[in-house]
Design a protein around this motif. Structure first.
Motif, PDB file in Angstrom:
ATOM      1  N   LEU B  52     -74.855-112.073  14.706  1.00  6.25           N
ATOM      2  CA  LEU B  52     -73.977-110.984  14.281  1.00  6.25           C
ATOM      3  C   LEU B  52     -72.579-111.185  14.844  1.00  6.25           C
ATOM      4  O   LEU B  52     -71.577-111.070  14.146  1.00  6.25           O
ATOM      5  N   PHE B  53     -72.523-111.489  16.129  1.00  7.54           N
ATOM      6  CA  PHE B  53     -71.243-111.673  16.804  1.00  7.54           C
ATOM      7  C   PHE B  53     -70.431-112.772  16.125  1.00  7.54           C
ATOM      8  O   PHE B  53     -69.246-112.610  15.843  1.00  7.54           O
ATOM      9  N   ASN B  54     -71.086-113.876  15.827  1.00 12.53           N
ATOM     10  CA  ASN B  54     -70.385-114.997  15.197  1.00 12.53           C
ATOM     11  C   ASN B  54     -69.968-114.698  13.763  1.00 12.53           C
ATOM     12  O   ASN B  54     -69.120-115.385  13.208  1.00 12.53           O
ATOM     13  N   SER B  55     -70.591-113.681  13.162  1.00 18.38           N
ATOM     14  CA  SER B  55     -70.200-113.337  11.802  1.00 18.38           C
ATOM     15  C   SER B  55     -69.171-112.225  11.778  1.00 18.38           C
ATOM     16  O   SER B  55     -68.822-111.729  10.720  1.00 18.38           O
ATOM     17  N   GLY B  56     -68.735-111.796  12.939  1.00 18.88           N
ATOM     18  CA  GLY B  56     -67.704-110.767  12.994  1.00 18.88           C
ATOM     19  C   GLY B  56     -68.235-109.355  13.185  1.00 18.88           C
ATOM     20  O   GLY B  56     -67.464-108.417  13.326  1.00 18.88           O
ATOM     21  N   TYR B  57     -69.567-109.200  13.191  1.00 17.08           N
ATOM     22  CA  TYR B  57     -70.148-107.860  13.346  1.00 17.08           C
ATOM     23  C   TYR B  57     -70.298-107.524  14.828  1.00 17.08           C
ATOM     24  O   TYR B  57     -71.393-107.501  15.378  1.00 17.08           O
ATOM     25  N   VAL B  58     -69.167-107.257  15.434  1.00 18.19           N
ATOM     26  CA  VAL B  58     -69.155-107.105  16.886  1.00 18.19           C
ATOM     27  C   VAL B  58     -69.830-105.814  17.337  1.00 18.19           C
ATOM     28  O   VAL B  58     -70.550-105.801  18.330  1.00 18.19           O
TER      29      VAL B  58
END
Ligand code: SF4
Lengths: 484, 247
Positions: B52-58
């Motif tokens: 998620l983090f790497n896809s921008g969904y922080v």
């Protein structure tokens, strides 16, 4: 502004990968440039290199934090040396300043040494529309100007061309016999350009650095063309981004060590030109007028954002491109604008439109090789992540660009992962369902994306009968410390 | 060896090991126990949130991070058989909570307890050799996050060299990315495949029997291409090698 084709990343990168000549041309990047860089570092030792990098980073941090102060100092000292400083907020303003100077001084022929900022502004097109004959004098730039193309690398603009392609181009455009010998081709170009140097009224250059304390413009080249552009014509215009200023000549020494080694593995480039003002009364030659155009064009937006500010530390050495496994595969043009590769994936979306360049921050495996190679230790992967976040979860009112389905997927993923109970059920179902796809102990084709994309070139492992959670519960947990 | 230091390690198993390669988790437990470490496994652990983090969904990644931190709140050492997940914990968790001093402190304290498996053995247990043996010619792929985020470079190599009678060969361009990159591999499959194909060529050039690494995500990627290419080369996590003993 140069044409922006960032939206086409997917298609252009697919085409690039299939292009055998581009593949051949890109081979120079890893083994050639990056290999030379590594050797240059080895020669002076990792420890020394690290020391220089830290020093350079410190200088950049300090200068960018106090940019207004140093730009002011630069302004004062350029003016004191008899030059003129112009600030341009954007491409239109910069092009208008050049156009005015061209018209006021009745310019017919201009020679140019390499300048990425002038590429950014689309300056050649503007000059041509004013009837000026413009000649790029850096060999690589000359080649792509002949071909009607744009640079594909920060340091080696014609990197995407093979020797054979250049030989055909010269044969076609210059009417000379086909000859793949690089020396011979360079000689031809030099002969043609010599005449232009002698007759040009205007010389345009970029700048690798601007030294605030002396009001100097610094360019480093291997061909000596920069020196001719800045000294032979009666007017010299230097165009560059506002982040190029450094405080002192002493600071310059640090960068002169880092830049050539990072770019080409050279200890120093063949020519380092430090230009301060126009010709003085005591000088035998040199231009009558010196104009320095300092361009913002989106940079102050990056300056204002603490997360992206360090992108302004970049000295455009190209080391991050050379080491990047993605750049090595797709080349520079796929990125769709002037600045390619890892640093381009930060700079381009910020100087153009992020929403139209959304592939750039995502088209990275985040391997971190760029940060490791960067002489200024710029944390490119971290900034790519910041841009990804901005794209899918913008804090502002701007609309998110993520696909609705991706949003839903992210939310359900979070829910699923927070409730391992549901996950367990899912796994049990999948374990049962995989049977039709199993072949020789692996899963080699699944008809549902994204797994179908994965399995077009790789197998998936067979799902085990039990997850680790189950194994732990069934047999591992109670064995604690039995086999000490 | 009986737990001379009285060390207890909590295992964070990672999604990919839990779901696809549970035997790696078993090997980690076996090796740690062999070295006298008491192993705990907090069962309510969840995904580290990296995809998620790497896809921008922080913000979603933050939710998972809080859950993981909670599951390991009583742990002394957290051992992770993945350089990538360990990097997420150590290098990125604190940054997720920068705007909240209390949570930030919590994340920092958590991150300080995290060790990648080989790093834990060498740096905490001071172990450079684990009684084990493995047949065949081995080569080692360095994963990107382990090398460049965690700075773990020589630890797995020295452990591998310490295996009794082991034969090893250097993997050319060992530290170049295999092209996985999580969702990158399916978002830009053409680039990912081109990178993977270089990696596979390099692996094949060694004529090895076993490709070893400390990240099952890289090994799933490279291994998947190896079997597709009808190669006999097996992929194994370092823990599996250290768990093997000739009878
Ligand atoms: S980001 Fe660093 S490595 Fe890349 S061009 Fe700029 S200075 Fe060079």
């Amino acid at each position: 502004m140069a044409e922006i084709k960032t939206k086409n990343f997917l298609a252009s990168s697919q085409m690039a990968i299939k292009d055998p000549q581009l593949r051949q041309a890109l081979e120079k990047v890893g083994t050639g440039f990056d290999g030379a860089r590594r050797e240059a570092i080895e020669e002076i030792s990792e420890a020394k290199w690290e020391e220089w990098r830290l020093k350079a980073r410190e200088i950049k941090e300090h200068t960018i934090e106090n940019l207004d102060y140093y730009l002011d100092m630069l302004y004062t000292n350029v003016t004191k040396a008899g030059g003129h400083v112009h600030f341009a907020r954007d491409d239109n303003e910069a092009n208008a300043i050049v156009s005015k100077l061209v018209e006021a001084n009745n310019i017919q022929i201009a020679t140019k040494s390499k300048s990425m900022v002038s590429e950014e502004l689309g300056l050649n097109g503007v000059l041509e529309s004013l009837g000026v004959d413009v000649y790029e004098t850096d060999l690589g730039e000359y080649i792509i100007q002949l071909a009607g193309e744009t640079p594909s690398h920060l340091v080696a603009p014609a990197l995407h061309k093979t020797k054979g392609q250049v030989a055909s181009l010269f044969q076609d455009k210059l009417g000379i016999p086909y000859n793949e010998d690089i020396e011979a081709m360079a000689k031809t170009a030099r002969e043609i350009l010599r005449d232009k140097f002698l007759n040009a009224d205007l010389g345009i250059s970029g700048a690798n650095f601007l030294v605030a304390e002396t009001g100097s413009l610094v360019i480093i080249t291997n061909e000596g063309n920069g020196r001719l552009c800045t000294s032979a014509p009666r007017i010299h215009i230097g165009i560059t981004g506002m982040e190029k200023v450094i405080p002192s000549l002493e600071d310059l020494a640090t960068f002169l060590r880092l830049l050539p080694r990072s770019a080409t593995g050279q200890r120093l480039t063949s020519y380092v030109s430090i230009v301060t003002g126009p010709r003085r009364v005591t000088d035998e030659d040199g231009p009558e007028q010196f104009h320095l155009i300092i361009v913002d064009n989106g940079r102050s937006k990056m300056l204002a954002d603490p997360k992206l500010r360090e992108a302004l530390y970049c000295i455009r050495c190209g080391a991050c491109l050379n080491i990047c496994p993605v750049y090595q595969k797709v080349g520079g043009h796929a990125y769709g604008w002037v600045y390619p590769g890892p640093i381009g994936s930060i700079v381009t979306p910020n100087l153009t439109v992020l929403q139209n360049a959304k592939d750039l921050p995502f088209a990275s495996s985040l391997c971190g090789a760029c940060r490791e190679a960067c002489p200024i230790k710029i944390n490119i992967p971290r900034m790519l992540l910041n841009l990804r976040e901005e794209l899918v979860q913008p804090n502002s009112n701007a609309n998110s660009t993520s696909k609705f389905s991706e949003d839903i997927a992210a939310k359900s993923y979070t829910k699923l992962m927070k409730h391992p109970g549901i996950l367990k059920l899912g796994t049990m179902i999948l374990t049962g369902l995989q049977k039709p796809f199993l072949k020789g102990g692996v899963i080699s084709s699944v008809p549902i994306p994204p797994l179908s994309i994965w399995t077009r070139s790789r197998d998936l492992p067979k799902l085990p009968d039990k997850t680790f959670h189950q194994i732990w519960k069934d047999s591992l947990k109670d064995n604690q410390d039995n086999n000490g | 060896m009986v737990n001379p230091k009285g060390i207890t390690a909590s295992l964070y198993v990672t999604c990919i090991v839990d779901q696809l390669y549970p035997q790696v988790g078993v090997s980690v437990v076996n090796v740690l126990r062999k070295l006298g470490v008491h192993v705990e496994f907090p069962v309510d652990q969840s995904c580290c949130g990296q995809p998620l983090f790497n896809s921008g969904y922080v913000s979603q990644a933050r939710e998972l991070a809080l859950r993981v931190i909670e599951s390991f709140k009583d742990s002394e050492y957290i051992v992770v058989p993945s350089g990538s997940c360990a990097a997420m914990f150590r290098e990125f968790y604190p940054g997720l909570f920068e705007s909240d001093p209390k949570l930030h402190k919590l994340a920092q304290d958590f991150s300080k307890k995290v060790y990648e498996f080989s790093e834990f053995l060498v740096e905490v247990l001071n172990v450079n050799q684990v009684k084990s043996s493995s047949d065949g010619l081995h080569t080692f792929h360095t994963s990107c996050h382990m090398l460049r985020e965690l700075g773990v470079k020589n630890q797995p190599l020295s452990l591998l060299e310490g295996v009794q009678g082991i034969q090893t060969v250097d993997l050319p361009h060992r530290d170049v990315c295999c092209g996985f990159g999580g969702t990158f591999s399916v978002k830009y499959p053409h680039i990912s495949e081109a990178m993977l194909s270089d990696k596979v060529d390099n692996v094949l050039s060694t004529s090895c029997d076993i490709l070893v690494s400390c990240d099952m995500s890289c090994l799933m990627n490279i291994g998947g291409a190896l079997t597709r290419n009808k190669s006999e080369i097996k992929v194994k996590h370092l823990a599996e090698i250290l768990d093997e003993e000739s009878s």
